[in-house]
Design a protein around this motif. Sequence first.
Motif, mmCIF file in Angstrom:
data_model
loop_
_atom_site.group_PDB
_atom_site.id
_atom_site.type_symbol
_atom_site.label_atom_id
_atom_site.label_comp_id
_atom_site.label_asym_id
_atom_site.label_seq_id
_atom_site.Cartn_x
_atom_site.Cartn_y
_atom_site.Cartn_z
ATOM 1 N N ASN A 107 0.623 -1.117 0.199
ATOM 2 C CA ASN A 107 -0.051 -0.037 -0.035
ATOM 3 C C ASN A 107 0.891 1.439 0.116
ATOM 4 O O ASN A 107 0.574 2.320 -0.488
ATOM 5 C CB ASN A 107 -0.881 -0.002 1.196
ATOM 6 C CG ASN A 107 -1.777 1.212 1.390
ATOM 7 O OD1 ASN A 107 -2.791 1.285 0.455
ATOM 8 N ND2 ASN A 107 -1.689 2.229 2.458
ATOM 9 N N THR A 110 2.400 1.819 -3.625
ATOM 10 C CA THR A 110 1.183 2.298 -4.539
ATOM 11 C C THR A 110 1.149 3.582 -4.375
ATOM 12 O O THR A 110 0.982 4.496 -4.952
ATOM 13 C CB THR A 110 0.002 1.347 -4.001
ATOM 14 O OG1 THR A 110 0.105 -0.011 -4.460
ATOM 15 C CG2 THR A 110 -1.104 1.851 -5.099
ATOM 16 N N LYS A 113 4.034 5.938 -5.606
ATOM 17 C CA LYS A 113 4.005 6.038 -6.906
ATOM 18 C C LYS A 113 2.837 7.080 -7.603
ATOM 19 O O LYS A 113 3.125 7.673 -8.422
ATOM 20 C CB LYS A 113 3.733 4.549 -7.581
ATOM 21 C CG LYS A 113 5.214 3.829 -7.273
ATOM 22 C CD LYS A 113 4.829 2.406 -7.955
ATOM 23 C CE LYS A 113 6.168 1.631 -7.784
ATOM 24 N NZ LYS A 113 5.914 0.135 -8.218
#
Length: 244
Positions: A107, A110, A113
């Motif tokens: 998580n 993610t 990014k």
Amino acid sequence: MDARTEPETRTETDVAAVAAAIGDPSRAKVLLALAGGGALPASALAAEAGVSNSTISAHLARLREARLLTVEHDGRHRYYRLATPDVARALEQLALIARPLPVRSLNADTRAKALLRARLCYDHLAGRLGVALMDALLAGDLLRAERTDPSRVSYLLTPSGRRELDALGVDLAGLPRRRSAVRYCVDWGEHRHHLAGALGGAVTARLFALDWLRNGRYRRVVRLTDAGRDGLTRSFGVAPERLR
């Protein structure tokens, strides 16, 4: 002149006091959670900082004392936001010299990014998408760079830029006079400029109104819609490969 009536001469600012207020990891998380320009209650900020509701009160008081936060009252509820856009700008610049946080979960990876791809820096667009838009505005002569010396650059909205943005529905007449119209931030992820200032905020607001941008899954993260990809390419000439 009586010494008691002489105006105070201010030669330096207390950088250390502000740095100490930001320097606690929990308080830094609070500021970053608000760096997208919104307002949040103490309970949400406690969750962002990973501390209890009782502990967050002391952190919020410290940040208010340092004039980094303001509080708004809505009935019995309190909502906190960054005191000025300059606080978000300062956070963005600090991120340029800060070491990356270790990524300890899928998580977190993610989210990291997504922030690099497209995010809000207070009220304007940042990340790779913000830099791509800035590049397109310059390439299309909507903005023009002026370099007064080798180390300084400023940007001006050109007549054609005014026409194009007005045609897109950007509220140029409503830009607040108390705020610089055209400014830039050095993007911490790209180490290049993205459009800030009142114009950056107005352009971003219009992209949301057109449904070209939507809020993402994480705080500050935004995502480009299909209409936005088409619109940015058609209106500003942003290369499609830079919109992925």
